[in-house]
Design a protein around this motif. Sequence first.
Motif, PDB file in Angstrom:
ATOM      1  N   GLN A  99       0.583  -1.068  -0.025  1.00  0.00           N
ATOM      2  CA  GLN A  99      -0.032  -0.263   0.002  1.00  0.00           C
ATOM      3  C   GLN A  99       1.007   1.351  -0.119  1.00  0.00           C
ATOM      4  O   GLN A  99       0.566   2.243   0.563  1.00  0.00           O
ATOM      5  CB  GLN A  99      -0.926  -0.180   1.008  1.00  0.00           C
ATOM      6  N   THR A 100       1.932   1.116  -0.660  1.00  0.00           N
ATOM      7  CA  THR A 100       2.672   2.547  -1.010  1.00  0.00           C
ATOM      8  C   THR A 100       2.123   3.329  -1.964  1.00  0.00           C
ATOM      9  O   THR A 100       1.728   3.159  -3.001  1.00  0.00           O
ATOM     10  CB  THR A 100       4.109   1.858  -1.606  1.00  0.00           C
ATOM     11  N   ASP A 101       2.095   4.512  -1.437  1.00  0.00           N
ATOM     12  CA  ASP A 101       1.722   5.865  -2.065  1.00  0.00           C
ATOM     13  C   ASP A 101       2.641   6.289  -3.200  1.00  0.00           C
ATOM     14  O   ASP A 101       3.773   6.614  -2.574  1.00  0.00           O
ATOM     15  CB  ASP A 101       0.766   7.035  -1.306  1.00  0.00           C
ATOM     16  N   ALA A 102       2.597   6.550  -4.389  1.00  0.00           N
ATOM     17  CA  ALA A 102       3.417   7.136  -5.406  1.00  0.00           C
ATOM     18  C   ALA A 102       2.861   7.373  -6.314  1.00  0.00           C
ATOM     19  O   ALA A 102       1.897   6.630  -6.856  1.00  0.00           O
ATOM     20  CB  ALA A 102       4.679   6.096  -5.779  1.00  0.00           C
ATOM     21  N   PHE A 103       2.921   8.493  -7.318  1.00  0.00           N
ATOM     22  CA  PHE A 103       2.513   8.919  -8.445  1.00  0.00           C
ATOM     23  C   PHE A 103       0.879   9.191  -8.362  1.00  0.00           C
ATOM     24  O   PHE A 103       0.165   8.808  -9.191  1.00  0.00           O
ATOM     25  CB  PHE A 103       2.815   7.993  -9.599  1.00  0.00           C
ATOM     26  N   GLY A 104       0.441   9.595  -7.135  1.00  0.00           N
ATOM     27  CA  GLY A 104      -1.049   9.890  -7.050  1.00  0.00           C
ATOM     28  C   GLY A 104      -1.705   8.401  -6.905  1.00  0.00           C
ATOM     29  O   GLY A 104      -2.864   8.527  -6.928  1.00  0.00           O
ATOM     30  N   LEU A 105      -1.173   7.389  -6.712  1.00  0.00           N
ATOM     31  CA  LEU A 105      -1.657   5.940  -6.666  1.00  0.00           C
ATOM     32  C   LEU A 105      -1.956   5.962  -5.170  1.00  0.00           C
ATOM     33  O   LEU A 105      -0.927   5.341  -4.484  1.00  0.00           O
ATOM     34  CB  LEU A 105      -0.957   4.822  -7.283  1.00  0.00           C
ATOM     35  N   ASP A 106      -2.871   6.456  -4.514  1.00  0.00           N
ATOM     36  CA  ASP A 106      -3.132   6.571  -3.042  1.00  0.00           C
ATOM     37  C   ASP A 106      -4.264   5.622  -2.526  1.00  0.00           C
ATOM     38  O   ASP A 106      -4.752   5.821  -1.377  1.00  0.00           O
ATOM     39  CB  ASP A 106      -3.179   8.032  -2.596  1.00  0.00           C
ATOM     40  N   SER A 107      -4.556   4.688  -3.218  1.00  0.00           N
ATOM     41  CA  SER A 107      -5.877   3.890  -2.870  1.00  0.00           C
ATOM     42  C   SER A 107      -5.632   2.345  -3.604  1.00  0.00           C
ATOM     43  O   SER A 107      -4.706   2.560  -4.545  1.00  0.00           O
ATOM     44  CB  SER A 107      -7.066   4.279  -3.452  1.00  0.00           C
ATOM     45  N   ASP A 108      -5.940   1.138  -2.941  1.00  0.00           N
ATOM     46  CA  ASP A 108      -5.985  -0.053  -3.519  1.00  0.00           C
ATOM     47  C   ASP A 108      -6.729  -0.046  -4.923  1.00  0.00           C
ATOM     48  O   ASP A 108      -5.916  -0.645  -5.731  1.00  0.00           O
ATOM     49  CB  ASP A 108      -6.574  -0.837  -2.514  1.00  0.00           C
ATOM     50  N   LEU A 109      -7.459   0.768  -4.949  1.00  0.00           N
ATOM     51  CA  LEU A 109      -8.299   0.755  -6.382  1.00  0.00           C
ATOM     52  C   LEU A 109      -7.169   1.224  -7.268  1.00  0.00           C
ATOM     53  O   LEU A 109      -7.012   0.439  -8.516  1.00  0.00           O
ATOM     54  CB  LEU A 109      -9.441   1.187  -6.275  1.00  0.00           C
ATOM     55  N   ALA A 110      -6.758   2.338  -7.034  1.00  0.00           N
ATOM     56  CA  ALA A 110      -5.584   2.919  -8.059  1.00  0.00           C
ATOM     57  C   ALA A 110      -4.552   2.021  -8.217  1.00  0.00           C
ATOM     58  O   ALA A 110      -4.080   2.041  -9.479  1.00  0.00           O
ATOM     59  CB  ALA A 110      -5.294   4.461  -7.577  1.00  0.00           C
ATOM     60  N   ARG A 111      -4.085   1.556  -7.128  1.00  0.00           N
ATOM     61  CA  ARG A 111      -2.751   0.703  -7.536  1.00  0.00           C
ATOM     62  C   ARG A 111      -3.094  -0.531  -8.322  1.00  0.00           C
ATOM     63  O   ARG A 111      -2.424  -1.100  -8.912  1.00  0.00           O
ATOM     64  CB  ARG A 111      -2.349   0.510  -6.096  1.00  0.00           C
ATOM     65  N   GLY A 112      -4.487  -1.179  -7.938  1.00  0.00           N
ATOM     66  CA  GLY A 112      -4.919  -2.361  -8.527  1.00  0.00           C
ATOM     67  C   GLY A 112      -5.192  -2.002 -10.028  1.00  0.00           C
ATOM     68  O   GLY A 112      -4.772  -2.906 -10.783  1.00  0.00           O
ATOM     69  N   VAL A 113      -5.892  -0.996 -10.415  1.00  0.00           N
ATOM     70  CA  VAL A 113      -5.909  -0.360 -11.892  1.00  0.00           C
ATOM     71  C   VAL A 113      -4.684  -0.228 -12.552  1.00  0.00           C
ATOM     72  O   VAL A 113      -4.579  -0.895 -13.826  1.00  0.00           O
ATOM     73  CB  VAL A 113      -6.734   0.651 -12.132  1.00  0.00           C
ATOM     74  N   ARG A 114      -3.476  -0.107 -11.958  1.00  0.00           N
ATOM     75  CA  ARG A 114      -2.413   0.052 -12.613  1.00  0.00           C
ATOM     76  C   ARG A 114      -1.682  -1.328 -12.878  1.00  0.00           C
ATOM     77  O   ARG A 114      -1.314  -1.398 -13.913  1.00  0.00           O
ATOM     78  CB  ARG A 114      -1.421   0.924 -11.551  1.00  0.00           C
ATOM     79  N   LEU A 115      -2.108  -2.008 -11.902  1.00  0.00           N
ATOM     80  CA  LEU A 115      -1.634  -3.609 -12.304  1.00  0.00           C
ATOM     81  C   LEU A 115      -1.922  -3.957 -13.464  1.00  0.00           C
ATOM     82  O   LEU A 115      -1.351  -4.670 -14.387  1.00  0.00           O
ATOM     83  CB  LEU A 115      -2.004  -4.572 -11.025  1.00  0.00           C
ATOM     84  N   LEU A 116      -3.515  -3.569 -14.020  1.00  0.00           N
ATOM     85  CA  LEU A 116      -3.857  -4.186 -14.958  1.00  0.00           C
ATOM     86  C   LEU A 116      -3.350  -3.533 -16.326  1.00  0.00           C
ATOM     87  O   LEU A 116      -3.462  -4.409 -17.326  1.00  0.00           O
ATOM     88  CB  LEU A 116      -5.617  -3.824 -14.922  1.00  0.00           C
ATOM     89  N   PHE A 117      -2.722  -2.350 -16.352  1.00  0.00           N
ATOM     90  CA  PHE A 117      -2.107  -1.938 -17.415  1.00  0.00           C
ATOM     91  C   PHE A 117      -0.906  -2.429 -17.843  1.00  0.00           C
ATOM     92  O   PHE A 117      -0.390  -2.378 -18.876  1.00  0.00           O
ATOM     93  CB  PHE A 117      -1.930  -0.291 -17.330  1.00  0.00           C
ATOM     94  N   GLN A 118       0.032  -3.147 -16.743  1.00  0.00           N
ATOM     95  CA  GLN A 118       1.110  -3.679 -17.256  1.00  0.00           C
ATOM     96  C   GLN A 118       1.306  -4.927 -18.245  1.00  0.00           C
ATOM     97  O   GLN A 118       1.826  -4.795 -19.049  1.00  0.00           O
ATOM     98  CB  GLN A 118       1.943  -4.410 -15.804  1.00  0.00           C
ATOM     99  N   PRO A 119       0.013  -5.758 -18.190  1.00  0.00           N
ATOM    100  CA  PRO A 119       0.150  -6.622 -19.437  1.00  0.00           C
ATOM    101  C   PRO A 119      -0.427  -5.832 -20.635  1.00  0.00           C
ATOM    102  O   PRO A 119       0.225  -6.290 -21.633  1.00  0.00           O
ATOM    103  CB  PRO A 119      -1.109  -7.381 -19.155  1.00  0.00           C
ATOM    104  N   VAL A 120      -0.958  -4.745 -20.520  1.00  0.00           N
ATOM    105  CA  VAL A 120      -1.338  -3.910 -21.829  1.00  0.00           C
ATOM    106  C   VAL A 120      -0.032  -3.516 -22.379  1.00  0.00           C
ATOM    107  O   VAL A 120       0.199  -3.616 -23.487  1.00  0.00           O
ATOM    108  CB  VAL A 120      -2.304  -2.648 -21.483  1.00  0.00           C
ATOM    109  N   LEU A 121       0.835  -3.051 -21.732  1.00  0.00           N
ATOM    110  CA  LEU A 121       2.173  -2.635 -22.094  1.00  0.00           C
ATOM    111  C   LEU A 121       2.944  -3.689 -22.663  1.00  0.00           C
ATOM    112  O   LEU A 121       3.612  -3.401 -23.822  1.00  0.00           O
ATOM    113  CB  LEU A 121       3.077  -1.875 -20.991  1.00  0.00           C
ATOM    114  N   ILE A 122       2.906  -4.973 -22.061  1.00  0.00           N
ATOM    115  CA  ILE A 122       3.629  -5.999 -22.603  1.00  0.00           C
ATOM    116  C   ILE A 122       3.270  -6.210 -24.101  1.00  0.00           C
ATOM    117  O   ILE A 122       3.851  -6.677 -25.164  1.00  0.00           O
ATOM    118  CB  ILE A 122       3.501  -7.367 -21.916  1.00  0.00           C
ATOM    119  N   VAL A 123       1.790  -6.435 -24.261  1.00  0.00           N
ATOM    120  CA  VAL A 123       1.329  -6.717 -25.485  1.00  0.00           C
ATOM    121  C   VAL A 123       1.407  -5.777 -26.407  1.00  0.00           C
ATOM    122  O   VAL A 123       1.598  -6.004 -27.590  1.00  0.00           O
ATOM    123  CB  VAL A 123      -0.372  -7.116 -25.224  1.00  0.00           C
TER     124      VAL A 123
END
Length: 146
Positions: A99-123
Amino acid sequence: MKPEARSPIIRTVARWILGAFLISAGIAHLTWARAEFLAQVPDWVPLDADFVVIASGVVEIALGAALILLVRFRVIVGWVVAAFFVAIFPGNISQFVTQTDAFGLDSDLARGVRLLFQPVLIVWALWATEAWKYRPFVRNPRREEH
């Protein structure tokens, strides 16, 4: 213009955008967002956090430049960029778990949504460089005929 003719243009633009994104992120590692990136280095990484941030910034700049400039080697570069995105994914998971806040990712939801974008970058890296088409680990019957 036929759709087949547009595809290389779209892929080229997508490759340039991804390259520019990586160069920008790499510069941010070395300058204005260094503290934010330091906060994302997991405690379990056995290297100095500042070294990790600087090294990953340099790598991002090099990969971004390679995406834009090394057109002849785009397939190899695509695989390397995809591997880089896989390699840094544990840091993003760590940010979510701790639950580390960085880049405005200050909630579990925001950090979780970011995780979803990593596979998008790979593809994105594999698609924009056509690396997915040239998978070295998939048997190609045409190659075996010759």
